[in-house]
Scaffold this motif. Structure first.
Motif, PDB file in Angstrom:
ATOM      1  N   GLN A  81      43.556  23.014  82.516  1.00  0.00           N
ATOM      2  CA  GLN A  81      44.710  23.491  81.761  1.00  0.00           C
ATOM      3  C   GLN A  81      44.313  23.619  80.301  1.00  0.00           C
ATOM      4  O   GLN A  81      44.277  22.646  79.549  1.00  0.00           O
ATOM      5  CB  GLN A  81      45.875  22.500  81.925  1.00  0.00           C
ATOM      6  CG  GLN A  81      47.153  22.976  81.294  1.00  0.00           C
ATOM      7  CD  GLN A  81      48.328  22.077  81.650  1.00  0.00           C
ATOM      8  OE1 GLN A  81      48.369  21.518  82.745  1.00  0.00           O
ATOM      9  NE2 GLN A  81      49.269  21.923  80.739  1.00  0.00           N
ATOM     10  N   PHE A  83      45.730  25.305  77.775  1.00  0.00           N
ATOM     11  CA  PHE A  83      46.754  25.337  76.742  1.00  0.00           C
ATOM     12  C   PHE A  83      47.970  24.574  77.251  1.00  0.00           C
ATOM     13  O   PHE A  83      48.090  24.276  78.444  1.00  0.00           O
ATOM     14  CB  PHE A  83      47.130  26.779  76.366  1.00  0.00           C
ATOM     15  CG  PHE A  83      47.938  27.494  77.424  1.00  0.00           C
ATOM     16  CD1 PHE A  83      49.320  27.500  77.380  1.00  0.00           C
ATOM     17  CD2 PHE A  83      47.305  28.172  78.459  1.00  0.00           C
ATOM     18  CE1 PHE A  83      50.057  28.161  78.350  1.00  0.00           C
ATOM     19  CE2 PHE A  83      48.037  28.842  79.431  1.00  0.00           C
ATOM     20  CZ  PHE A  83      49.412  28.827  79.371  1.00  0.00           C
ATOM     21  N   SER A  84      48.857  24.225  76.352  1.00  0.00           N
ATOM     22  CA  SER A  84      50.046  23.472  76.724  1.00  0.00           C
ATOM     23  C   SER A  84      51.263  24.047  76.017  1.00  0.00           C
ATOM     24  O   SER A  84      51.150  24.740  75.001  1.00  0.00           O
ATOM     25  CB  SER A  84      49.885  21.991  76.360  1.00  0.00           C
ATOM     26  OG  SER A  84      49.711  21.827  74.966  1.00  0.00           O
ATOM     27  N   VAL A  85      52.439  23.765  76.544  1.00  0.00           N
ATOM     28  CA  VAL A  85      53.708  24.189  75.969  1.00  0.00           C
ATOM     29  C   VAL A  85      54.509  22.934  75.637  1.00  0.00           C
ATOM     30  O   VAL A  85      54.708  22.078  76.493  1.00  0.00           O
ATOM     31  CB  VAL A  85      54.491  25.091  76.941  1.00  0.00           C
ATOM     32  CG1 VAL A  85      55.835  25.489  76.343  1.00  0.00           C
ATOM     33  CG2 VAL A  85      53.681  26.324  77.298  1.00  0.00           C
ATOM     34  N   GLU A  86      54.935  22.827  74.383  1.00  0.00           N
ATOM     35  CA  GLU A  86      55.685  21.654  73.941  1.00  0.00           C
ATOM     36  C   GLU A  86      57.029  22.072  73.372  1.00  0.00           C
ATOM     37  O   GLU A  86      57.170  23.162  72.817  1.00  0.00           O
ATOM     38  CB  GLU A  86      54.894  20.880  72.880  1.00  0.00           C
ATOM     39  CG  GLU A  86      53.550  20.366  73.374  1.00  0.00           C
ATOM     40  CD  GLU A  86      52.782  19.653  72.268  1.00  0.00           C
ATOM     41  OE1 GLU A  86      53.282  19.665  71.115  1.00  0.00           O
ATOM     42  OE2 GLU A  86      51.705  19.107  72.557  1.00  0.00           O
ATOM     43  N   VAL A  98      60.001  23.166  80.439  1.00  0.00           N
ATOM     44  CA  VAL A  98      58.724  23.468  79.792  1.00  0.00           C
ATOM     45  C   VAL A  98      57.703  23.946  80.804  1.00  0.00           C
ATOM     46  O   VAL A  98      56.900  24.842  80.524  1.00  0.00           O
ATOM     47  CB  VAL A  98      58.203  22.225  79.027  1.00  0.00           C
ATOM     48  CG1 VAL A  98      56.789  22.461  78.522  1.00  0.00           C
ATOM     49  CG2 VAL A  98      59.131  21.886  77.875  1.00  0.00           C
ATOM     50  N   ASN A  99      57.700  23.391  81.988  1.00  0.00           N
ATOM     51  CA  ASN A  99      56.733  23.799  83.013  1.00  0.00           C
ATOM     52  C   ASN A  99      56.949  25.256  83.423  1.00  0.00           C
ATOM     53  O   ASN A  99      55.982  25.979  83.686  1.00  0.00           O
ATOM     54  CB  ASN A  99      56.856  22.890  84.234  1.00  0.00           C
ATOM     55  CG  ASN A  99      55.786  23.182  85.276  1.00  0.00           C
ATOM     56  OD1 ASN A  99      54.591  23.045  85.016  1.00  0.00           O
ATOM     57  ND2 ASN A  99      56.213  23.608  86.459  1.00  0.00           N
ATOM     58  N   ASP A 100      58.214  25.707  83.460  1.00  0.00           N
ATOM     59  CA  ASP A 100      58.486  27.109  83.790  1.00  0.00           C
ATOM     60  C   ASP A 100      57.918  28.040  82.716  1.00  0.00           C
ATOM     61  O   ASP A 100      57.351  29.096  83.016  1.00  0.00           O
ATOM     62  CB  ASP A 100      59.990  27.340  83.929  1.00  0.00           C
ATOM     63  CG  ASP A 100      60.571  26.654  85.157  1.00  0.00           C
ATOM     64  OD1 ASP A 100      59.780  26.313  86.062  1.00  0.00           O
ATOM     65  OD2 ASP A 100      61.795  26.445  85.188  1.00  0.00           O
ATOM     66  N   TYR A 102      55.359  27.391  80.826  1.00  0.00           N
ATOM     67  CA  TYR A 102      53.903  27.366  80.977  1.00  0.00           C
ATOM     68  C   TYR A 102      53.456  28.310  82.090  1.00  0.00           C
ATOM     69  O   TYR A 102      52.502  29.080  81.920  1.00  0.00           O
ATOM     70  CB  TYR A 102      53.431  25.945  81.279  1.00  0.00           C
ATOM     71  CG  TYR A 102      51.954  25.849  81.577  1.00  0.00           C
ATOM     72  CD1 TYR A 102      51.021  25.750  80.555  1.00  0.00           C
ATOM     73  CD2 TYR A 102      51.473  25.893  82.889  1.00  0.00           C
ATOM     74  CE1 TYR A 102      49.661  25.684  80.811  1.00  0.00           C
ATOM     75  CE2 TYR A 102      50.112  25.832  83.158  1.00  0.00           C
ATOM     76  CZ  TYR A 102      49.217  25.720  82.124  1.00  0.00           C
ATOM     77  OH  TYR A 102      47.882  25.658  82.386  1.00  0.00           O
ATOM     78  N   VAL A 103      54.142  28.274  83.218  1.00  0.00           N
ATOM     79  CA  VAL A 103      53.761  29.109  84.359  1.00  0.00           C
ATOM     80  C   VAL A 103      53.924  30.593  84.012  1.00  0.00           C
ATOM     81  O   VAL A 103      53.054  31.416  84.313  1.00  0.00           O
ATOM     82  CB  VAL A 103      54.598  28.746  85.601  1.00  0.00           C
ATOM     83  CG1 VAL A 103      54.347  29.750  86.727  1.00  0.00           C
ATOM     84  CG2 VAL A 103      54.254  27.338  86.075  1.00  0.00           C
ATOM     85  N   LEU A 105      53.924  32.001  80.991  1.00  0.00           N
ATOM     86  CA  LEU A 105      52.934  32.392  79.993  1.00  0.00           C
ATOM     87  C   LEU A 105      51.548  32.524  80.607  1.00  0.00           C
ATOM     88  O   LEU A 105      50.803  33.461  80.303  1.00  0.00           O
ATOM     89  CB  LEU A 105      52.909  31.381  78.851  1.00  0.00           C
ATOM     90  CG  LEU A 105      51.921  31.655  77.711  1.00  0.00           C
ATOM     91  CD1 LEU A 105      52.153  33.043  77.120  1.00  0.00           C
ATOM     92  CD2 LEU A 105      52.023  30.585  76.642  1.00  0.00           C
ATOM     93  N   GLN A 106      51.197  31.604  81.483  1.00  0.00           N
ATOM     94  CA  GLN A 106      49.897  31.680  82.144  1.00  0.00           C
ATOM     95  C   GLN A 106      49.785  32.955  82.979  1.00  0.00           C
ATOM     96  O   GLN A 106      48.740  33.620  82.990  1.00  0.00           O
ATOM     97  CB  GLN A 106      49.678  30.457  83.024  1.00  0.00           C
ATOM     98  CG  GLN A 106      48.296  30.398  83.674  1.00  0.00           C
ATOM     99  CD  GLN A 106      48.132  29.193  84.561  1.00  0.00           C
ATOM    100  OE1 GLN A 106      49.041  28.818  85.291  1.00  0.00           O
ATOM    101  NE2 GLN A 106      46.960  28.563  84.496  1.00  0.00           N
TER     102      GLN A 106
END
Length: 408
Positions: A81, A83-86, A98-100, A102-103, A105-106
């Motif tokens: 992983q 990059f991360s989303v905060e 936040v996980n949505d 991230y998915v 954006l990925q």
């Protein structure tokens, strides 16, 4: 935004001032870029060589660029992983998972070809000092399939596969050539401009619909623009891509200069428009008048980063600037050693053509294993051909080559 003809003239003149100022600041950098790309494509000036001398090329710099690109790309985005989303600190009422984010954006980054983009950006930064990304979006057509079921009079069922076109917005990350990028050389960020050459048909397509950004009446009057009329930028692109230049009369190619930032009056220095974007076509026509920055972040779409930073500089340093010169020196030494090796085998000879029965036999040189017929004028024990050179490979040349190779 409706503006007068006088204001249009001021904007066009200011745009040309921006381009001229930015070009003067980056001219020496572009000269280094030409040399770096020539060596990357195995091109070196051998005009000082005589016929028969070695003109070999060692791809040291190219291999260094490839290794650097692969190493950095793998370290950045190829492992886990990357990059991360905060959540924004202190923000309240956030209900989005936040996980949505991230998915999603990925997924967009994958569709935008992020892996290839990073690799190409590293190569550009290594050879041309800056990695320039233009982050925006584009609407494209995607196929949508559906099944339509029909029944005949006899009650037989028949399914048909239907295809329709649907418009979809996608993230678009565009790698910009440093030669097409014109930033404010003072570092104050007054403007950022990009030159681009596009087909007139593409310009006209952006004059239609609710999202039209160009003036259709002006776009219809555009004529083809010659590459060679502006800073010889076509030559720069030929060096980068190693492609031959083409001239196509059937394609109407126009030049667009897209700018972001502030517009100042060239005489008084006052700000006429602040944080706007505008486009000038063929250096003379204001194709898109100034409009407020359309992005929610309020900044330009350009993301600029060097690999080797130089304090207080806008253009910084390319890591391959030194490697290019080492590669040139290694090529020269290597070719000298090849010439010495060839010389040790063939050498330089002198020949008495008056002792030959037919001097036409050696008109094209003396080949290995060749038998020469001598005439009666040749004295007993006389040498028709005699070697006159030493033909030895100098150990100093080999030592110097190894030294430069280790420094590389």
């Amino acid at each position: 935004m409706a503006i007068s003809k006088d204001t249009e003239s001021v904007i066009v003149r200011t745009t040309q001032n921006y381009l001229s100022e930015a070009y003067e600041a980056k001219r020496d950098r572009m000269r280094l870029n030409r040399l770096n790309y020539d060596i990357f494509h195995h091109k070196q000036d051998y005009s000082h060589k005589r016929p028969g001398q070695s003109q070999e090329f060692l791809p040291k710099q190219q291999m260094a660029v490839e290794q650097m690109s692969n190493f950095v790309t793998q370290g950045l985005i190829d492992l886990g992983q990357w990059f991360s989303v905060e959540r924004l600190p202190g923000a309240k009422g956030q209900t989005v998972d936040v996980n949505d984010v991230y998915v999603l954006l990925q997924r967009e980054l994958e569709k935008a070809g992020m892996m290839n983009f990073v690799g190409d950006a590293i190569k550009t930064g290594a050879l041309a000092s800056l990695m320039i990304a233009k982050v925006h979006g584009k609407t494209s057509s995607i196929p949508v399939f559906s099944v339509k079921t029909e029944f005949s009079k006899e009650g037989t069922r028949q399914d048909k596969l239907l295809r329709e076109e649907s418009k979809s917005w996608n993230l678009f990350i565009e790698l910009i050539r440093p030669e097409d990028f014109y930033p404010d050389p003072t570092g104050a960020g007054l403007y950022q401009c990009q030159n681009m050459w596009v087909d007139k048909a593409d310009v006209l397509a952006l004059c239609e619909g609710e999202d039209a950004i160009y003036d259709k009446e002006k776009a219809l009057k555009l004529t083809s623009y010659s590459f060679d009329q502006y800073y010889d930028e076509s030559d720069l692109k030929d060096r980068e891509t190693d492609q031959s230049r083409t001239y196509s009369d059937y394609r109407v190619r126009v030049k667009l200069t897209e700018c972001w930032g502030n517009i100042i009056e060239p005489v008084t220095g006052e700000v006429l428009f602040e944080n706007v974007t505008w486009t000038v076509a063929n250096d003379t026509i204001l194709l898109s008048p100034p409009r407020q920055n359309p992005f929610w972040h309020g900044k330009s779409p350009f993301v600029v980063a060097p690999i080797t930073r130089v304090p207080f500089s806008v253009w910084h340093r390319a890591p391959m600037d030194g490697a290019t010169r080492h590669n040139i020196a290694m090529n020269e030494l290597y070719n000298l050693m090849v010439d010495a090796g060839m010389m040790s085998v063939f050498g330089i000879k002198q020949i008495r053509t008056d002792w030959l029965e037919d001097d036409r036999e050696v008109a094209d040189g003396v080949r290995p294993g060749m038998t020469l017929r001598v005439s009666a004028s040749c004295p007993p024990g006389g040498q028709v051909i005699q070697r006159v050179d030493e033909g030895a490979l100098s150990p100093e040349a080999l030592n110097m080559f190894n030294l430069i190779n280790s420094e590389f």
